[in-house]
Design a protein around this motif. Structure first.
Motif, PDB file in Angstrom:
ATOM      1  N   ALA A  88       1.743   6.716  12.048  1.00 55.60           N
ATOM      2  CA  ALA A  88       2.557   6.181  10.951  1.00 55.60           C
ATOM      3  C   ALA A  88       2.249   6.905   9.647  1.00 55.60           C
ATOM      4  CB  ALA A  88       2.300   4.676  10.799  1.00 55.60           C
ATOM      5  N   GLU A  89       0.973   7.149   9.389  1.00 57.75           N
ATOM      6  CA  GLU A  89       0.568   7.865   8.173  1.00 57.75           C
ATOM      7  C   GLU A  89       1.130   9.284   8.164  1.00 57.75           C
ATOM      8  OE1 GLU A  89      -3.471  10.006   6.494  1.00 57.75           O
ATOM      9  OE2 GLU A  89      -3.660   8.303   7.865  1.00 57.75           O
ATOM     10  N   LEU A  90       1.065   9.955   9.306  1.00 58.81           N
ATOM     11  CA  LEU A  90       1.541  11.333   9.381  1.00 58.81           C
ATOM     12  C   LEU A  90       3.058  11.394   9.204  1.00 58.81           C
ATOM     13  CD1 LEU A  90      -0.648  12.646  12.334  1.00 58.81           C
ATOM     14  CD2 LEU A  90      -0.829  13.291   9.936  1.00 58.81           C
ATOM     15  N   LYS A  91       3.770  10.449   9.772  1.00 56.92           N
ATOM     16  CA  LYS A  91       5.227  10.429   9.601  1.00 56.92           C
ATOM     17  C   LYS A  91       5.594  10.261   8.133  1.00 56.92           C
ATOM     18  CE  LYS A  91       6.591   7.232  12.478  1.00 56.92           C
ATOM     19  NZ  LYS A  91       7.537   6.350  13.228  1.00 56.92           N
ATOM     20  N   ALA A  92       4.844   9.421   7.440  1.00 55.10           N
ATOM     21  CA  ALA A  92       5.114   9.220   6.013  1.00 55.10           C
ATOM     22  C   ALA A  92       4.886  10.503   5.236  1.00 55.10           C
ATOM     23  CB  ALA A  92       4.224   8.100   5.471  1.00 55.10           C
ATOM     24  N   ARG A  93       3.827  11.237   5.570  1.00 55.41           N
ATOM     25  CA  ARG A  93       3.542  12.503   4.890  1.00 55.41           C
ATOM     26  C   ARG A  93       4.629  13.533   5.152  1.00 55.41           C
ATOM     27  NH1 ARG A  93      -2.495  14.652   5.149  1.00 55.41           N
ATOM     28  NH2 ARG A  93      -1.509  15.997   3.605  1.00 55.41           N
ATOM     29  N   VAL A  94       5.160  13.553   6.384  1.00 55.01           N
ATOM     30  CA  VAL A  94       6.238  14.486   6.709  1.00 55.01           C
ATOM     31  C   VAL A  94       7.492  14.148   5.919  1.00 55.01           C
ATOM     32  CG1 VAL A  94       7.792  15.256   8.542  1.00 55.01           C
ATOM     33  CG2 VAL A  94       5.330  15.029   9.006  1.00 55.01           C
ATOM     34  N   ARG A  95       7.834  12.865   5.863  1.00 54.18           N
ATOM     35  CA  ARG A  95       9.030  12.457   5.112  1.00 54.18           C
ATOM     36  C   ARG A  95       8.912  12.804   3.640  1.00 54.18           C
ATOM     37  NH1 ARG A  95       8.817   7.686   8.378  1.00 54.18           N
ATOM     38  NH2 ARG A  95       7.681   6.643   6.680  1.00 54.18           N
ATOM     39  N   GLU A  96       7.718  12.618   3.096  1.00 52.35           N
ATOM     40  CA  GLU A  96       7.504  12.877   1.664  1.00 52.35           C
ATOM     41  C   GLU A  96       7.116  14.323   1.381  1.00 52.35           C
ATOM     42  OE1 GLU A  96       4.546  10.107   0.495  1.00 52.35           O
ATOM     43  OE2 GLU A  96       5.636   8.369   1.296  1.00 52.35           O
ATOM     44  N   ARG A  97       7.001  15.137   2.458  1.00 52.85           N
ATOM     45  CA  ARG A  97       6.646  16.556   2.327  1.00 52.85           C
ATOM     46  C   ARG A  97       5.359  16.742   1.537  1.00 52.85           C
ATOM     47  NH1 ARG A  97      12.527  19.522   1.291  1.00 52.85           N
ATOM     48  NH2 ARG A  97      13.535  18.677   3.177  1.00 52.85           N
TER      49      ARG A  97
END
Length: 513
Positions: free
Chosen positions: A287-296
């Motif tokens: 979940a944390e990694l997906k958030a980082r990808v979305r926020e670049r």
């Protein structure tokens, strides 16, 4: 308190370095030179040293255009320092293994901090692939060090604006080409080009010091190629660039390995244990990694490392010929990315690395030494020296299935004299080097059955399972088994005073298929 922490960190770094040095040198004097790869390098360097010709690689008395010169120079230097021995052959692969760990630490320190650098170096220096390559008499650890140095120098120049570092990148690219071939220039260039395009900084190409850089590259990387062309002409060009580079990229040398998932498996095994630990941590923190990808939320350094690692794997996956060591240049960026990711798990990293170093030390003596003996002709050569004090003819009877010849170059390395491969006269044209095919590897001497001397002792090295074929082929000869292991038999033969029949030649050819 800060001083105490600094001293503790220095102690950890020193201890980790000592552990790496011990591991890469441990057991090197007992590990036999193996076939089919290590022995080619070792015998070539041995023959170059004996001939006094340090420019043209040669094997079995023939010029050999398989690889560039730099790794042979390493072996020659080691043989001069330590004698022609297993320890000497494995010395510079061990040295460059340590340098690769230090290089990982240096670049991670430049990109992030000391803690990340330490974790990254530990990860790089404790993978299964590192353990294998640190012991292997092959070009890869030298190639990986120079290849990584090209991209490190490039990125530091790009980030800092100190453009003289681009010249350093060209210098290391020259050494990479001198170690492995054109890939040492093409692949790093492709990686940096894609990275600049991804970052929308393609104009940086105009500031890369091309004139002085190419001058340095041509002097360092091109001089040996020019000398080889002047000495050997198109024979060198056709064999080195045609067969060992173009053909290898276009036609699979081992067709069974040319599958789309090959380097995925290599990553999982070669980067173990960390590949599985990282995958588990990714699952936990998805979940944390997906958030980082979305926020670049990724740094410039992370993007560079990611592009580097992915393109190395994609590039070699597209090549027809695949080897387990080809994607090793991706392990440094993967180690730094994984080191950054596993930084909160520092204690786990240290414990796992310590356990694997103990495991590797045990495997050297319990598995590696016995396995190397099985894949080497060292014991066969020792037996030949005892059985053949008068220097009678020694020949090899190998398996010619699948257009490949089973021939142990390591026996020649240890025995100290050439050993011809037995073959029917009608089959000679099918295996001789020539043209754009894998016969270029068949530079060993050949001897036709019809030309074997009569009424004089001959020692024949034969795979034990093929002994019935040999007896059928030489049915009219006096054969005496004088040495046997689980996979190798030495037969003493005396040929009759007559020509071997073409019927026997054809029968054995069918039986061996």
């Amino acid at each position: 308190m800060n001083k105490i922490l600094a001293l503790a960190q220095q102690h950890e770094r020193a201890l980790a370095l000592v552990a790496v040095i011990v591991l890469v040198l441990l057991g090197n004097g007992q590990l036999a030179i193996t076939d089919p790869v290590e022995s080619n390098y070792a015998l070539t360097a041995k023959e170059m040293l004996a001939s006094g010709d340090f420019t043209s690689p040669r094997i079995y008395g023939n010029y050999w255009y398989d690889k560039p010169i730099f790794f042979y120079w390493e072996l020659i230097a080691a043989f001069q320092l330590f004698g022609t021995s297993e320890f000497a052959a494995r010395f510079f692969p061990a040295v460059f293994s340590v340098l690769n760990v230090l290089e990982t630490y240096y670049f991670a320190r430049k990109l992030y901090d000391r803690s990340t650098a330490l974790v990254s170096a530990i990860l790089f220096g404790s993978t299964i692939a590192f353990f294998y390559l640190s012991k292997a008499v092959i070009t890869d650890m030298t190639f990986v060090f120079f290849f990584n140095a090209v991209l490190i120098a490039f990125y530091l120049a790009y980030r800092s604006g100190r453009r003289w570092l681009y010249v350093l990148a060209f210098f290391f690219s020259g050494l990479t080409v001198l170690t492995k071939g054109p890939i040492g220039f093409l692949l790093p260039g492709f990686i940096l080009l894609v990275f600049l395009c991804v970052r929308r900084r393609a104009k940086e190409l105009l500031h890369m010091m091309w004139l002085p850089g190419m001058a340095v590259f041509l002097v360092v990387g091109g001089s040996w190629y020019y000398v080889m062309y002047t000495l050997h002409g198109m024979d060198f060009i056709d064999t080195f660039f045609g067969v060992h580079n173009f053909l290898r990229a276009r036609v699979a040398e081992h067709a069974r390995d040319d599958v789309w998932y090959y380097y995925t498996l290599i990553f999982l095994v070669g980067f173990a244990p960390w590949s599985f630990i990282v995958l588990y941590q990714i699952k936990k923190r998805w979940a944390e990694l997906k958030a980082r990808v979305r926020e670049r939320r990724f740094s410039d350094a992370a993007i560079f490392l990611f592009v580097w690692a992915v393109l190395v794997n994609l590039f070699f996956q597209c090549m027809a010929t695949k080897y387990v060591t080809y994607t090793q240049p991706a392990f440094l960026p993967m180690a730094i990315l994984a080191g950054r990711f596993l930084l909160p798990k520092m204690r786990l990293v240290k414990r796992v690395a310590a356990c694997f170093y103990i495991l590797y030390a045990v495997l050297i003596f319990s598995a590696a030494i016995p396995l190397c003996d099985q894949q080497s002709g060292r014991s066969t050569a020792a037996a030949l020296r005892n059985l053949n004090p008068d220097g009678a003819l020694v020949v090899n009877y190998g398996d010619h299935n699948n257009d490949r010849i089973h021939y142990r170059t390591s026996t020649v390395f240890y025995y100290g004299a050439n050993i011809p491969e037995l073959i029917g006269r009608r089959e000679l044209d099918d295996v001789q080097p020539g043209g754009m095919n894998w016969n270029a590897k068949n530079v060993m001497p050949f001897l036709a059955y019809e030309d074997m001397p009569a009424e004089t002792p001959i020692f024949i090295i034969c795979e034990t399972e093929r002994l019935p074929f040999l007896r059928g082929r030489l049915a009219d000869s006096a054969l005496e088994k004088v040495y046997e292991t689980h996979d190798t038999t030495i037969v003493k033969a005396i040929m009759p005073q007559r020509r071997i029949s073409d019927t026997a030649d054809g029968a054995d050819g069918e039986a061996s298929k």
